[in-house]
Motif scaffolding. Structure first.
Motif, PDB file in Angstrom:
ATOM      1  N   SER A  13       0.816  -1.203   0.000  1.00 32.89           N
ATOM      2  CA  SER A  13       0.000   0.000   0.000  1.00 32.89           C
ATOM      3  C   SER A  13       0.853   1.257   0.000  1.00 32.89           C
ATOM      4  O   SER A  13       0.388   2.317  -0.397  1.00 32.89           O
ATOM      5  CB  SER A  13      -0.932   0.009   1.219  1.00 32.89           C
ATOM      6  N   PHE A  15       3.489   1.849  -1.828  1.00 31.78           N
ATOM      7  CA  PHE A  15       4.129   2.168  -3.109  1.00 31.78           C
ATOM      8  C   PHE A  15       3.569   3.462  -3.683  1.00 31.78           C
ATOM      9  O   PHE A  15       4.315   4.355  -4.093  1.00 31.78           O
ATOM     10  CB  PHE A  15       3.922   1.020  -4.106  1.00 31.78           C
ATOM     11  N   SER A  16       2.234   3.585  -3.719  1.00 33.76           N
ATOM     12  CA  SER A  16       1.621   4.788  -4.278  1.00 33.76           C
ATOM     13  C   SER A  16       1.929   6.008  -3.413  1.00 33.76           C
ATOM     14  O   SER A  16       2.123   7.110  -3.931  1.00 33.76           O
ATOM     15  CB  SER A  16       0.115   4.609  -4.410  1.00 33.76           C
ATOM     16  N   LEU A  19       5.393   7.029  -4.290  1.00 28.85           N
ATOM     17  CA  LEU A  19       5.427   7.639  -5.616  1.00 28.85           C
ATOM     18  C   LEU A  19       4.949   9.091  -5.558  1.00 28.85           C
ATOM     19  O   LEU A  19       5.594   9.991  -6.110  1.00 28.85           O
ATOM     20  CB  LEU A  19       4.546   6.835  -6.578  1.00 28.85           C
ATOM     21  N   LYS A  20       3.842   9.321  -4.851  1.00 27.39           N
ATOM     22  CA  LYS A  20       3.312  10.686  -4.732  1.00 27.39           C
ATOM     23  C   LYS A  20       4.248  11.564  -3.916  1.00 27.39           C
ATOM     24  O   LYS A  20       4.468  12.736  -4.242  1.00 27.39           O
ATOM     25  CB  LYS A  20       1.935  10.651  -4.073  1.00 27.39           C
ATOM     26  N   GLN A 119       9.634  -1.863  -4.705  1.00 29.09           N
ATOM     27  CA  GLN A 119       8.708  -0.745  -4.585  1.00 29.09           C
ATOM     28  C   GLN A 119       9.451   0.582  -4.449  1.00 29.09           C
ATOM     29  O   GLN A 119       9.096   1.575  -5.091  1.00 29.09           O
ATOM     30  CB  GLN A 119       7.800  -0.964  -3.374  1.00 29.09           C
ATOM     31  N   ALA A 123       9.313   3.326  -7.469  1.00 36.16           N
ATOM     32  CA  ALA A 123       8.628   4.562  -7.090  1.00 36.16           C
ATOM     33  C   ALA A 123       9.540   5.756  -7.317  1.00 36.16           C
ATOM     34  O   ALA A 123       9.126   6.779  -7.883  1.00 36.16           O
ATOM     35  CB  ALA A 123       8.187   4.489  -5.629  1.00 36.16           C
ATOM     36  N   SER A 127       8.857   8.386 -10.446  1.00 37.25           N
ATOM     37  CA  SER A 127       8.530   9.771 -10.072  1.00 37.25           C
ATOM     38  C   SER A 127       9.508  10.744 -10.727  1.00 37.25           C
ATOM     39  O   SER A 127       9.108  11.796 -11.255  1.00 37.25           O
ATOM     40  CB  SER A 127       8.561   9.924  -8.547  1.00 37.25           C
TER      41      SER A 127
END
Length: 783
Positions: A13, A15-16, A19-20, A119, A123, A127
């Motif tokens: 969970s 990973f996103s 990335l953000k 991850q 990421a 990015s």
């Protein structure tokens, strides 16, 4: 078991979130890159629209319009600089995104987050990549939208027809940027400190293209037969393995695109192909494959790094030694190319100095410095072995390699040199690409013929000429005998079905080119190309000074036809543009229907813009006769038009055409062959005697002799007329027994019993007299 599963789910969970988070960290770099890209392509697109608007409003392009265009030049430079800076951000974004790999204060915090290596790596990678390429995509999209909207109000001419090619060039640039970013991340993964990270980024981006180029240069130097050092820039190995290679691909594609848009010689006829049109798919596949491999290797290196390695100069020392060994290889090779005697010694001294400086920096001192000496010795030995292996194997056998016809999609032919065999001094069709299997096989046969002569000399017997190359370049070895070099440069580029290109460059006797030249002349692609060229290049209108000037088809007032007779005299006729098109269509249909044998066996009549009109050109002859154009002068008319005082006339019996043996035995890859090179380099001075030649034009690049104090007269005019009837500028592999040289035109008399008697009578008829005294010169003047 439950706790482990929960932990794994948490990692997934995050990973996103990672990335953000990383993209938010990169937002300043994203905005900076976006500003550069918005100042780049959209600004350049605006300049194109403004320039097109100015040209549309003022067709005559007076001084006011010229000044208005000059004012746009600074904006072009601003746009180009902005694009360069936007692309250069690919060096800084990876350094920022992966700074924890060489910064001790950040590594523990990043490694302790609830993310696994995959991850965390992807990421951070994605990015940074998004921050780098999204501005480019946005900038180019805005530029294309500008052009599309502008084209609705401004006539952009042929520019809009090239939009598909521009899209391909844009995708190539995008791939190049991704490659630059990926290679930078790859270099950082080896480093444990900032200096080594910067050094790695710079060195990898320089070393990869340099290694490919130097290796090919070594192969060319070792093979020295047919290989062209410039061919590396047509090879996917160079184009698809470094950002510098991608840049070379883009520049080559832009050059072709520019010709197709702005050069009238190529835009109106004979489509000039951009490299992106012919090799785009192969380029994209190989480039993306290379990027995938680099990214996968980088991830594996990243995964196996230990956090405690941060602070060391290099986490993986092998990377450093590979870079330094390649540097030694390039220095040794470059010194070897310089031609300095015993160049290996200064090359190793320079390499050693560089090596030990870098060792001191890497070791942060002289600790265990004796290992640096051993490593340099090992690297030097490896480099010398590689260079010697390339030399011993004659360029790894590349000079012997000839592609099979089944693997070749099309072939690019360029013929040039001192024989003018394809019309005038230059090849009249320029360089053209042929997909005809007949021409592909002809090219392969030329390639195989000259290669076999070099590598299998025992299979060939030659009749040696009495002429040998001397240090002063003299050619006459006995009185009354004339010797001429008969050679031609042929450049062959095989475009393989896989997308790669193979380039070969040879100097060959013209007789070897007979089949391919006859097949080219009777090829449909060539006929269409050449006749379109004749049509568009001869359209004219009258300017304000009442002079005819070249113009576009829409502006044409007439078609200017030049008909060249056997002695080079030109008759100019004005036809309507429609009549000009009819003439060119007739020429095209004649050459499309003509076979190679018909071309060989037909008699020369006249020339139209370098294209031969012979007795097989029935449609063309019908057109010329229907428009009362005097195209076929009799020998009486030709003799009557001769200028006995301003021009010269020589009849040279039994000319001997020779070809330097060194171009068969020793080296054959330069565009030009010089006598002094043979003497200076101790090469073979022998020449072989040629039984036949090829000539498809009335001009040969030979020095012209002009006796201003003398003039010629005819004792028996009819004998000269009969010789002119037999003489021809077109020879397709036959034996020549005499040359007739009038001014800068050379005609040939082919071997036959009747022609020999004509030569003797004509030579007896031509007399030379002193202009002042009228004294007769008894000796036979030759040139």
């Amino acid at each position: 078991m439950t706790a482990a599963t929960t932990t794994e789910n948490k990692k997934k969970s995050f990973f996103s979130v990672r990335l953000k988070s990383k993209f938010s960290e990169d937002i300043k770099l994203f905005i900076t890159t976006l500003v550069f890209q918005l100042l780049g392509f959209p600004l350049i697109a605006g300049v194109i629209l403004r320039a097109s608007y100015i040209e549309e409003k003022n067709k005559l392009m007076d001084i006011v319009s010229t000044r208005a265009l000059d004012k746009l030049i600074p904006f072009v430079f601003i746009g180009i600089i902005a694009v360069i800076l936007g692309v250069a951000m690919g060096l800084f974004i990876p350094m920022f995104n992966f700074r924890y790999l060489y910064n001790k204060s950040l590594v523990d915090m990043n490694m302790s987050l609830p993310l696994n290596s995959r991850q965390r790596f992807f990421a951070d990678y994605l990015s940074g990549l998004a921050a780098y390429i999204l501005p480019f995509i946005l900038g180019t999209a805005i530029a294309f939208i500008e052009l599309l909207i502008g084209s609705a109000f401004i006539d952009l001419g042929k520019f809009m027809d090239t939009i598909p090619v521009l899209f391909k060039i844009e995708f190539a640039a995008l791939v190049g940027m991704i490659m630059l970013y990926s290679i930078c991340v790859f270099a950082i993964s080896f480093a444990g400190s900032m200096f080594e990270a910067i050094f790695g980024i710079v060195s990898v981006n320089i070393v990869i293209p340099l290694f490919v180029f130097i290796t090919w240069a070594n192969i060319v130097a070792a093979a020295h037969f047919g290989l062209d050092s410039e061919s590396v820039i047509k090879n996917f190995t160079f184009f698809t393995t470094s950002p510098a290679g991608v840049l070379g691909y883009i520049l080559s594609s832009v050059e072709g695109w520019t010709y197709s848009v702005y050069e009238p010689d190529f835009s109106e006829y004979g489509h000039y192909y951009s490299l992106a049109e012919t090799t785009f798919t192969g380029f994209m596949i190989r480039s993306l494959l290379f990027i995938s491999i680099v990214t996968a290797v980088t991830f594996l290196l990243y995964k196996h790094r230990k956090a405690e390695s941060v602070g060391k100069p290099y986490v993986y020392k092998a990377f450093y030694y590979i870079i330094m060994t390649v540097a030694v290889y390039c220095i040794v090779s470059a010194m070897n190319f310089s031609g300095i005697d015993n160049s290996i010694v200064p090359a190793l001294i320079i390499s050693g100095i560089l090596w030990f400086i870098m060792e001191v920096i890497r070791r942060r001192g002289f600790k265990r410095f004796w290992t640096a000496v051993l490593s340099f010795a090992a690297a030097s030995a490896a480099v010398i072995c590689v260079v010697k292996a390339i030399d011993v194997t004659h360029g790894l056998g590349r000079a012997k390699y000839i592609p099979s016809a089944s693997s070749v999609a099309d072939v690019e032919i360029e013929i040039s040199g001192n024989s003018g065999i394809m019309g005038y001094s230059d090849y009249p069709m320029r360089t053209q690409v042929f997909s005809d299997p007949v021409i592909i096989n002809d090219a392969i046969e030329i390639n195989r013929g000259i290669v076999d002569r070099h590598f299998k000399p025992d299979n060939f017997d030659y009749e040696m000429s009495e002429f040998v190359i001397t240090n002063d370049g003299s050619v006459n070895v006995k009185l009354g005998k004339s010797y001429y070099f008969d050679q031609q440069n042929v450049r062959i580029v095989y475009h393989k079905k896989g997308g790669s290109a193979i380039v070969r460059n040879y100097t060959v006797p013209t007789e070897m080119l007979t089949d391919i030249c006859c097949d080219i002349y009777t090829n449909k692609e060539f006929a269409e190309q050449k006749t379109k060229e004749i049509y568009y290049s001869n359209l004219r209108n009258i300017n304000k000074y009442s002079n005819p000037i070249p113009c576009s088809e829409n502006e044409a007032e007439f078609f200017e036809l030049d008909v060249c007779d056997k002695l080079g005299k030109t008759l100019t006729e004005r036809l309507s543009p429609e009549e000009g098109r009819q003439l060119c269509d007739a020429l095209c249909s004649d050459y499309t229907a003509m076979t190679a044998d018909e071309f060989r066996n037909s008699d020369y009549i006249c020339g139209i813009d370098g294209l031969i009109v012979n007795t097989s050109c029935e449609n063309t002859i019908r057109f010329l006769e229907g428009h009362d154009i005097p195209y076929n002068k009799t020998s009486w008319q030709l003799v009557d038009e001769m200028d006995h005082y301003s021009d010269t006339l020589f009849i040279v019996p039994d000319p001997e055409y020779v070809f330097p043996m060194t171009l068969i035995k020793e080296s054959n890859y330069d565009d030009d062959f010089y006598l002094n090179d043979v003497f200076r380099n101790g090469l073979s001075k022998e020449c072989i005697k040629l039984d036949s030649i090829l000539s498809l034009g009335i001009y040969r690049d030979r020095s012209s002799v002009n006796y201003k104090e003398k003039h010629f007269e005819f004792k028996d005019r009819e004998a000269v007329e009969k010789l002119l009837d037999a003489a021809t500028p077109v020879v397709t592999g036959e034996k020549v027994i005499a040359e007739v040289k009038y001014s800068d035109v050379i005609l040939y008399v082919k071997d036959s019993a009747d022609n020999r008697s004509l030569i003797e009578k004509a030579m007896d008829s031509v007399k030379y007299y002193d202009n002042k005294t009228g004294e007769l010169f008894e000796e036979n003047i030759t040139y």
